[in-house]
Design a protein around this motif. Sequence first.
Motif, PDB file in Angstrom:
ATOM      1  N   PHE A  91     -12.957  -3.020   0.026  1.00  0.00           N
ATOM      2  CA  PHE A  91     -13.459  -4.393   0.101  1.00  0.00           C
ATOM      3  C   PHE A  91     -12.827  -5.220  -1.023  1.00  0.00           C
ATOM      4  CE2 PHE A  91     -16.441  -1.876   2.423  1.00  0.00           C
ATOM      5  CZ  PHE A  91     -16.924  -2.700   3.424  1.00  0.00           C
ATOM      6  N   ASP A  92     -12.200  -6.331  -0.620  1.00  0.00           N
ATOM      7  CA  ASP A  92     -11.559  -7.248  -1.570  1.00  0.00           C
ATOM      8  C   ASP A  92     -10.637  -6.502  -2.538  1.00  0.00           C
ATOM      9  OD1 ASP A  92     -10.959  -9.720  -2.629  1.00  0.00           O
ATOM     10  OD2 ASP A  92     -12.588  -9.673  -4.078  1.00  0.00           O
ATOM     11  N   ASN A  93      -9.792  -5.634  -1.983  1.00  0.00           N
ATOM     12  CA  ASN A  93      -8.874  -4.834  -2.793  1.00  0.00           C
ATOM     13  C   ASN A  93      -7.487  -4.930  -2.169  1.00  0.00           C
ATOM     14  OD1 ASN A  93      -7.404  -2.843  -4.138  1.00  0.00           O
ATOM     15  ND2 ASN A  93      -9.160  -1.477  -4.325  1.00  0.00           N
ATOM     16  N   ARG A  94      -6.564  -5.579  -2.846  1.00  0.00           N
ATOM     17  CA  ARG A  94      -5.221  -5.800  -2.302  1.00  0.00           C
ATOM     18  C   ARG A  94      -4.298  -4.590  -2.449  1.00  0.00           C
ATOM     19  NH1 ARG A  94      -6.548 -11.137  -3.715  1.00  0.00           N
ATOM     20  NH2 ARG A  94      -6.035 -12.618  -2.037  1.00  0.00           N
ATOM     21  N   LEU A  95      -4.793  -3.500  -3.010  1.00  0.00           N
ATOM     22  CA  LEU A  95      -3.944  -2.329  -3.205  1.00  0.00           C
ATOM     23  C   LEU A  95      -4.141  -1.282  -2.119  1.00  0.00           C
ATOM     24  CD1 LEU A  95      -4.266  -1.891  -7.071  1.00  0.00           C
ATOM     25  CD2 LEU A  95      -2.809  -3.441  -5.762  1.00  0.00           C
ATOM     26  N   VAL A  96      -5.073  -1.514  -1.202  1.00  0.00           N
ATOM     27  CA  VAL A  96      -5.316  -0.563  -0.121  1.00  0.00           C
ATOM     28  C   VAL A  96      -4.553  -0.993   1.123  1.00  0.00           C
ATOM     29  CG1 VAL A  96      -7.573   0.098  -1.015  1.00  0.00           C
ATOM     30  CG2 VAL A  96      -7.400  -1.810   0.609  1.00  0.00           C
ATOM     31  N   ALA A  97      -4.497  -0.100   2.094  1.00  0.00           N
ATOM     32  CA  ALA A  97      -3.774  -0.396   3.330  1.00  0.00           C
ATOM     33  C   ALA A  97      -4.559  -1.309   4.259  1.00  0.00           C
ATOM     34  CB  ALA A  97      -3.420   0.906   4.050  1.00  0.00           C
ATOM     35  N   PRO A 127       0.823  -1.218   0.000  1.00  0.00           N
ATOM     36  CA  PRO A 127       0.000   0.000   0.000  1.00  0.00           C
ATOM     37  C   PRO A 127       0.851   1.259   0.000  1.00  0.00           C
ATOM     38  CG  PRO A 127       0.017  -0.997   2.175  1.00  0.00           C
ATOM     39  CD  PRO A 127       0.713  -1.961   1.267  1.00  0.00           C
ATOM     40  N   THR A 128       0.335   2.302  -0.628  1.00  0.00           N
ATOM     41  CA  THR A 128       1.024   3.594  -0.638  1.00  0.00           C
ATOM     42  C   THR A 128       0.110   4.716  -0.151  1.00  0.00           C
ATOM     43  OG1 THR A 128       0.410   3.982  -2.945  1.00  0.00           O
ATOM     44  CG2 THR A 128       2.531   2.914  -2.550  1.00  0.00           C
ATOM     45  N   SER A 129      -1.104   4.382   0.265  1.00  0.00           N
ATOM     46  CA  SER A 129      -2.037   5.420   0.694  1.00  0.00           C
ATOM     47  C   SER A 129      -2.756   4.993   1.960  1.00  0.00           C
ATOM     48  CB  SER A 129      -3.069   5.707  -0.399  1.00  0.00           C
ATOM     49  OG  SER A 129      -3.858   4.562  -0.660  1.00  0.00           O
ATOM     50  N   VAL A 130      -3.277   5.983   2.678  1.00  0.00           N
ATOM     51  CA  VAL A 130      -4.089   5.739   3.863  1.00  0.00           C
ATOM     52  C   VAL A 130      -5.494   5.448   3.355  1.00  0.00           C
ATOM     53  CG1 VAL A 130      -4.946   6.728   6.020  1.00  0.00           C
ATOM     54  CG2 VAL A 130      -2.638   7.285   5.220  1.00  0.00           C
ATOM     55  N   SER A 131      -5.782   4.165   3.137  1.00  0.00           N
ATOM     56  CA  SER A 131      -7.000   3.810   2.418  1.00  0.00           C
ATOM     57  C   SER A 131      -7.512   2.450   2.877  1.00  0.00           C
ATOM     58  CB  SER A 131      -6.710   3.756   0.910  1.00  0.00           C
ATOM     59  OG  SER A 131      -5.638   2.839   0.648  1.00  0.00           O
ATOM     60  N   TRP A 132      -8.786   2.212   2.595  1.00  0.00           N
ATOM     61  CA  TRP A 132      -9.361   0.911   2.864  1.00  0.00           C
ATOM     62  C   TRP A 132     -10.316   0.556   1.738  1.00  0.00           C
ATOM     63  CZ3 TRP A 132     -14.330  -0.579   5.466  1.00  0.00           C
ATOM     64  CH2 TRP A 132     -15.301   0.420   5.367  1.00  0.00           C
ATOM     65  N   ALA A 184      -7.150  11.391  -4.281  1.00  0.00           N
ATOM     66  CA  ALA A 184      -7.754  11.980  -3.087  1.00  0.00           C
ATOM     67  C   ALA A 184      -7.231  11.337  -1.808  1.00  0.00           C
ATOM     68  CB  ALA A 184      -9.267  11.846  -3.155  1.00  0.00           C
ATOM     69  N   ALA A 185      -6.760  10.117  -1.881  1.00  0.00           N
ATOM     70  CA  ALA A 185      -6.313   9.407  -0.687  1.00  0.00           C
ATOM     71  C   ALA A 185      -4.991   9.987  -0.176  1.00  0.00           C
ATOM     72  CB  ALA A 185      -6.137   7.921  -0.997  1.00  0.00           C
ATOM     73  N   GLU A 186      -4.900  10.143   1.140  1.00  0.00           N
ATOM     74  CA  GLU A 186      -3.649  10.607   1.752  1.00  0.00           C
ATOM     75  C   GLU A 186      -2.548   9.591   1.481  1.00  0.00           C
ATOM     76  OE1 GLU A 186      -1.758  11.419   6.218  1.00  0.00           O
ATOM     77  OE2 GLU A 186      -3.901  11.017   5.965  1.00  0.00           O
ATOM     78  N   ARG A 187      -1.367  10.065   1.137  1.00  0.00           N
ATOM     79  CA  ARG A 187      -0.280   9.160   0.790  1.00  0.00           C
ATOM     80  C   ARG A 187       0.518   8.790   2.035  1.00  0.00           C
ATOM     81  NH1 ARG A 187      -2.661   7.769  -3.405  1.00  0.00           N
ATOM     82  NH2 ARG A 187      -0.830   6.543  -4.019  1.00  0.00           N
ATOM     83  N   LEU A 188       0.935   7.538   2.110  1.00  0.00           N
ATOM     84  CA  LEU A 188       1.893   7.121   3.129  1.00  0.00           C
ATOM     85  C   LEU A 188       3.260   7.644   2.734  1.00  0.00           C
ATOM     86  CD1 LEU A 188       0.818   3.411   3.623  1.00  0.00           C
ATOM     87  CD2 LEU A 188       0.733   5.193   5.368  1.00  0.00           C
ATOM     88  N   GLU A 230     -15.531   7.609  11.703  1.00  0.00           N
ATOM     89  CA  GLU A 230     -16.006   7.165  10.393  1.00  0.00           C
ATOM     90  C   GLU A 230     -14.871   7.280   9.371  1.00  0.00           C
ATOM     91  OE1 GLU A 230     -18.689   5.774   9.401  1.00  0.00           O
ATOM     92  OE2 GLU A 230     -19.955   5.952  11.189  1.00  0.00           O
ATOM     93  N   PRO A 231     -14.607   6.225   8.628  1.00  0.00           N
ATOM     94  CA  PRO A 231     -13.548   6.286   7.624  1.00  0.00           C
ATOM     95  C   PRO A 231     -14.020   6.993   6.366  1.00  0.00           C
ATOM     96  CG  PRO A 231     -14.618   4.157   7.516  1.00  0.00           C
ATOM     97  CD  PRO A 231     -15.284   4.911   8.659  1.00  0.00           C
ATOM     98  N   PRO A 232     -13.119   7.384   5.492  1.00  0.00           N
ATOM     99  CA  PRO A 232     -13.544   7.892   4.181  1.00  0.00           C
ATOM    100  C   PRO A 232     -14.166   6.757   3.370  1.00  0.00           C
ATOM    101  CG  PRO A 232     -11.172   7.587   4.250  1.00  0.00           C
ATOM    102  CD  PRO A 232     -11.664   7.365   5.651  1.00  0.00           C
ATOM    103  N   ALA A 233     -14.665   7.076   2.210  1.00  0.00           N
ATOM    104  CA  ALA A 233     -15.293   6.056   1.362  1.00  0.00           C
ATOM    105  C   ALA A 233     -14.273   4.986   0.994  1.00  0.00           C
ATOM    106  CB  ALA A 233     -15.842   6.706   0.097  1.00  0.00           C
ATOM    107  N   PRO A 234     -14.684   3.724   1.004  1.00  0.00           N
ATOM    108  CA  PRO A 234     -13.750   2.660   0.604  1.00  0.00           C
ATOM    109  C   PRO A 234     -13.364   2.816  -0.867  1.00  0.00           C
ATOM    110  CG  PRO A 234     -15.984   1.797   0.834  1.00  0.00           C
ATOM    111  CD  PRO A 234     -16.018   3.192   1.361  1.00  0.00           C
ATOM    112  N   LEU A 235     -12.115   2.473  -1.166  1.00  0.00           N
ATOM    113  CA  LEU A 235     -11.627   2.590  -2.541  1.00  0.00           C
ATOM    114  C   LEU A 235     -11.897   1.295  -3.299  1.00  0.00           C
ATOM    115  CD1 LEU A 235      -8.165   4.388  -2.162  1.00  0.00           C
ATOM    116  CD2 LEU A 235     -10.454   5.380  -2.389  1.00  0.00           C
TER     117      LEU A 235
END
Length: 467
Positions: free
Chosen positions: A346-352, A339-344, A410-414, A396-401
């Motif tokens: 569903f069934d996505n291996r590219l998020v944190a 992962p390279t962003s502060v993100s979440w 839009a996602a904050e970068r790590l 509350e988290p931001p919208a899931p990616l």
Amino acid sequence: MPTSVSGRRPEDAAAPGGADEVAAYLSAFGEPEVVEVLLPDTSGVLRGKWIPGHSMRKIWKDGVAIPLSIFGLDIWGCEVEATEIHMETGDKDGLCWPVPGTLKPVPWAPRPTAQVLITMHEPDGSARGAPWKLDPRQQLAAVVERFAARGLSPCVAFELEFYLLKPGTAPGAPPEPVFQATGQARQNMYAMSDLDAFAEVLHDMRAACAVQGLPADTVISEAAPGQFEVNLYHRVDALGAADDAVLLRRLIDGVARRHGLRATFMAKPLADFAGNGMHVHASLMEQGGGNLFARPDGVGDAALRHAAGGLLATMADATLIFVPSFNGYRRLVPGSYAPTSVSWGFDNRLVAVRVPNGPLHARRLEHRIAGAEAHPHLVLAAILAGMLEGLEQTIEPPAPLSGNAYEHEAAERLSPDMEVAVTRFAGSDFIARAFGTDYRRIYAVMKQEELNAFRRVILPLEYETYL
């Protein structure tokens, strides 16, 4: 989500049952020549002693004396004076007590050998001493107690990636991957041919896990030749799960050496191939045994969102725990499945933070940031503390990616910069709440010294380019 339940707690470490554990070991395996007592330091490096096998009962009766300042050593094993826990304190000893259930034979050792994990206590006049707050295992225990006060028990599992390398690489030289065994040097994701090529060593690793009672599950050929992943079963015992991850790394290294190979958990050992990650799956079990995230009427959905929100809100502050090495920041690059962003999502291996597919009762969060070299106890403590932060503050988290998370601007970068991670950690109110201000200061100064050491080195590429 298979589970294994255990009740290991640090205050049970010196319980009378230790005599029974020793007796059971002697009955099953006989007396070893030595017992290796293993204490993971702040960097996750195993330190300790060899105790003669005929004296093994003394480990449970008297404890093992080791300097409290062992948790002020850097990754090279040198004292970090800025921690102020070495000469300033007289370098006094703590007492370490065995972790129940970790007395096991060492099947890769050349002579009859046993091993046992130990955890540090501070001499304070009581019979066993108070837990030493600088021991990462004790930090995790404190977070687990906070969940227990809410009637919750974390259910967790670790996944560890590693490379098998040729032995004998000169110090400072790039590692030599074992390409010749597979006949190719390209990405070969999930290749059965790679598993077949290393079947002997991988089967010996599985056999050693069985002997030591480590709950190993799937073995996968990963994204590069000679790279593999071993998954551990979920356990409703956070301390035990982290202990298992520590011991699995030792097992993989030991079995590889017996086969004339090297195993490395270095986060980014090869510039052109994927790095090694430590993925952590976590759900929360209620007192009745049900998964909080699977509760109906929107309760489970809200708890999942808030736990994810807490992880995202605390992620930048805790990055130094997830990525503790200078090398580890080389792994956080787009296109690497790290992962390279502060993100979440569903069934996505590219998020944190990923919500894997699966049955409702197994609903969980997968934390994908940590490098495989990170300290399992600290990583899990930071993850659970972040989840608890989210639950307590209903974050509350931001919208899931969805889709390619690397392309979501839009996602904050790590930050791929260790200095940014050190600064963020050192000033974090969340870290102070979760680990204490002393731990925050000591860990930060240790990592700052490590960063300074790397900055003092001139890279070979600089000589090649400018000399």
